[in-house]
Write a protein that holds these residues in place. Structure first.
Motif, PDB file in Angstrom:
ATOM      1  N   ILE A 156       1.620   3.149  -3.590  1.00 42.23           N
ATOM      2  CA  ILE A 156       2.505   3.162  -4.750  1.00 42.23           C
ATOM      3  C   ILE A 156       2.445   1.830  -5.499  1.00 42.23           C
ATOM      4  N   GLU A 157       2.447   0.717  -4.774  1.00 40.72           N
ATOM      5  CA  GLU A 157       2.374  -0.590  -5.431  1.00 40.72           C
ATOM      6  C   GLU A 157       1.090  -0.737  -6.237  1.00 40.72           C
ATOM      7  N   LEU A 158      -0.026  -0.351  -5.652  1.00 44.10           N
ATOM      8  CA  LEU A 158      -1.317  -0.468  -6.341  1.00 44.10           C
ATOM      9  C   LEU A 158      -1.410   0.521  -7.496  1.00 44.10           C
ATOM     10  N   PHE A 159      -0.853   1.705  -7.312  1.00 43.23           N
ATOM     11  CA  PHE A 159      -0.855   2.707  -8.380  1.00 43.23           C
ATOM     12  C   PHE A 159      -0.056   2.202  -9.576  1.00 43.23           C
ATOM     13  N   GLU A 160       1.145   1.697  -9.343  1.00 47.59           N
ATOM     14  CA  GLU A 160       1.964   1.172 -10.437  1.00 47.59           C
ATOM     15  C   GLU A 160       1.266   0.006 -11.129  1.00 47.59           C
ATOM     16  N   GLY A 161       0.652  -0.871 -10.348  1.00 43.16           N
ATOM     17  CA  GLY A 161      -0.066  -1.998 -10.940  1.00 43.16           C
ATOM     18  C   GLY A 161      -1.226  -1.550 -11.803  1.00 43.16           C
ATOM     19  N   SER A 162      -1.950  -0.537 -11.349  1.00 41.33           N
ATOM     20  CA  SER A 162      -3.073  -0.002 -12.129  1.00 41.33           C
ATOM     21  C   SER A 162      -2.585   0.647 -13.417  1.00 41.33           C
ATOM     22  N   LEU A 163      -1.497   1.411 -13.329  1.00 38.19           N
ATOM     23  CA  LEU A 163      -0.926   2.026 -14.535  1.00 38.19           C
ATOM     24  C   LEU A 163      -0.541   0.964 -15.559  1.00 38.19           C
ATOM     25  N   ARG A 164       0.145  -0.083 -15.107  1.00 39.88           N
ATOM     26  CA  ARG A 164       0.575  -1.130 -16.039  1.00 39.88           C
ATOM     27  C   ARG A 164      -0.617  -1.818 -16.683  1.00 39.88           C
ATOM     28  N   ALA A 165      -1.662  -2.055 -15.899  1.00 44.66           N
ATOM     29  CA  ALA A 165      -2.849  -2.707 -16.451  1.00 44.66           C
ATOM     30  C   ALA A 165      -3.496  -1.846 -17.536  1.00 44.66           C
ATOM     31  N   ILE A 166      -3.607  -0.555 -17.294  1.00 42.65           N
ATOM     32  CA  ILE A 166      -4.290   0.339 -18.227  1.00 42.65           C
ATOM     33  C   ILE A 166      -3.449   0.599 -19.476  1.00 42.65           C
ATOM     34  N   PHE A 167      -2.160   0.848 -19.288  1.00 41.88           N
ATOM     35  CA  PHE A 167      -1.296   1.216 -20.411  1.00 41.88           C
ATOM     36  C   PHE A 167      -0.762   0.009 -21.182  1.00 41.88           C
ATOM     37  N   CYS A 168      -0.605  -1.109 -20.514  1.00 37.08           N
ATOM     38  CA  CYS A 168       0.150  -2.220 -21.108  1.00 37.08           C
ATOM     39  C   CYS A 168      -0.695  -3.454 -21.404  1.00 37.08           C
ATOM     40  N   GLY A 169      -1.998  -3.334 -21.304  1.00 35.53           N
ATOM     41  CA  GLY A 169      -2.836  -4.405 -21.828  1.00 35.53           C
ATOM     42  C   GLY A 169      -3.306  -5.470 -20.874  1.00 35.53           C
ATOM     43  N   GLY A 170      -3.592  -5.117 -19.640  1.00 36.09           N
ATOM     44  CA  GLY A 170      -4.267  -6.077 -18.787  1.00 36.09           C
ATOM     45  C   GLY A 170      -3.673  -6.282 -17.413  1.00 36.09           C
ATOM     46  N   SER A 171      -4.410  -7.021 -16.614  1.00 28.89           N
ATOM     47  CA  SER A 171      -4.012  -7.367 -15.254  1.00 28.89           C
ATOM     48  C   SER A 171      -3.095  -8.586 -15.282  1.00 28.89           C
ATOM     49  N   ARG A 172      -2.158  -8.635 -14.334  1.00 28.69           N
ATOM     50  CA  ARG A 172      -1.244  -9.773 -14.230  1.00 28.69           C
ATOM     51  C   ARG A 172      -1.456 -10.495 -12.909  1.00 28.69           C
ATOM     52  N   ALA A 173      -1.204 -11.797 -12.921  1.00 24.60           N
ATOM     53  CA  ALA A 173      -1.277 -12.566 -11.675  1.00 24.60           C
ATOM     54  C   ALA A 173      -0.137 -12.120 -10.764  1.00 24.60           C
ATOM     55  N   ASP A 174      -0.502 -11.601  -9.612  1.00 22.80           N
ATOM     56  CA  ASP A 174       0.525 -11.020  -8.748  1.00 22.80           C
ATOM     57  C   ASP A 174      -0.061 -10.779  -7.368  1.00 22.80           C
ATOM     58  N   GLU A 175       0.795 -10.343  -6.458  1.00 28.86           N
ATOM     59  CA  GLU A 175       0.385  -9.868  -5.134  1.00 28.86           C
ATOM     60  C   GLU A 175       0.737  -8.392  -5.103  1.00 28.86           C
ATOM     61  N   VAL A 176      -0.254  -7.530  -5.197  1.00 25.19           N
ATOM     62  CA  VAL A 176      -0.027  -6.093  -5.337  1.00 25.19           C
ATOM     63  C   VAL A 176      -0.652  -5.375  -4.145  1.00 25.19           C
ATOM     64  N   GLY A 177       0.185  -4.731  -3.343  1.00 30.21           N
ATOM     65  CA  GLY A 177      -0.361  -4.019  -2.192  1.00 30.21           C
ATOM     66  C   GLY A 177      -1.206  -4.893  -1.288  1.00 30.21           C
ATOM     67  N   ARG A 178      -0.750  -6.137  -1.092  1.00 26.08           N
ATOM     68  CA  ARG A 178      -1.432  -7.140  -0.253  1.00 26.08           C
ATOM     69  C   ARG A 178      -2.759  -7.597  -0.837  1.00 26.08           C
ATOM     70  N   ILE A 179      -2.981  -7.391  -2.122  1.00 27.44           N
ATOM     71  CA  ILE A 179      -4.183  -7.854  -2.812  1.00 27.44           C
ATOM     72  C   ILE A 179      -3.763  -8.781  -3.941  1.00 27.44           C
TER      73      ILE A 179
END
Length: 214
Positions: A132-155
């Motif tokens: 779920i964490e990685l899925f939400e992060g991927s959705l935000r990146a695709i819909f909202c304009g990019g990747s953010r500096a974060d710790e997502v799903g231990r990555i």
């Protein structure tokens, strides 16, 4: 009761207002395992709860979950057997993952992908939360304009505006399982983007045609 074409035509789908939809994606929080109600659910309650989590991804041509689907997933051993016809958080977690993943993958593929990280029931909460964490992060990146500096799903991910997915800080540290998770969730998020973008396009074309006819 089946949904008619007219019902679908009259319904307002979230993606009709694209800017608002992207804001809702940015704020999306699907329940973590500990947030799933820790009470036994009957079938109608189960369908209602899981269906609510899928509302933001609704399409006119689909029902996210029905009793027949649940029974089929149990028969296929994709979801554990219920206890006295009541469903626990374990079942809810499996069904949320299945409802998201079935947009892209066959039931056999979903079973095998989940099995990469889940060999025993006690592993489900951690695997579900990571998905779920990685899925939400991927959705935000695709819909909202990019990747953010974060710790997502231990990555660890990097800040990279415009990226169409999560950008990993150090790919040399990724395990095979990490890569599988990333590709799995990013493909689902990408499919949702295409589905919702086309739904928005169809709505705008219909509105334009309606305006011309008036």
């Amino acid at each position: 009761m089946a949904t008619s074409r007219n019902d679908n035509a009259e319904r307002d789908y979230p993606a009709y207002d694209w800017d608002s939809y992207c804001e809702r994606i940015a704020a999306l929080h699907l329940p973590r395992f500990a947030e799933i109600p820790d009470i036994p659910l009957y079938m109608d309650q189960l369908i209602g709860f899981v269906g609510k989590q899928m509302e933001l991804f609704a399409l006119p041509t689909e029902k996210p979950l029905t009793s027949s689907m649940v029974n089929n997933y149990v028969k296929m051993r994709l979801v554990p057997q219920p206890e006295s016809k009541r469903y626990q958080p374990l079942h809810v977690a499996y069904l949320i993952m299945v409802c998201l993943a079935k947009r892209m993958y066959s039931m056999n593929e979903i079973e095998r992908l989940i099995a990469l990280d889940v060999q025993h029931r006690f592993q489900v909460p951690d695997a579900y939360d990571r998905f779920i964490e990685l899925f939400e992060g991927s959705l935000r990146a695709i819909f909202c304009g990019g990747s953010r500096a974060d710790e997502v799903g231990r990555i660890s991910t990097l800040d990279m505006p415009g990226a169409l997915g999560l950008v990993v800080d150090d790919t040399s540290k990724l395990t095979d399982l990490d890569r599988s998770y990333l590709v799995f969730v990013n493909s689902i998020a990408s499919k949702i983007y295409i589905e919702q973008m086309l739904l928005n396009v169809d709505h705008r074309l219909a509105q334009a045609a309606k305006g011309h006819s008036e």
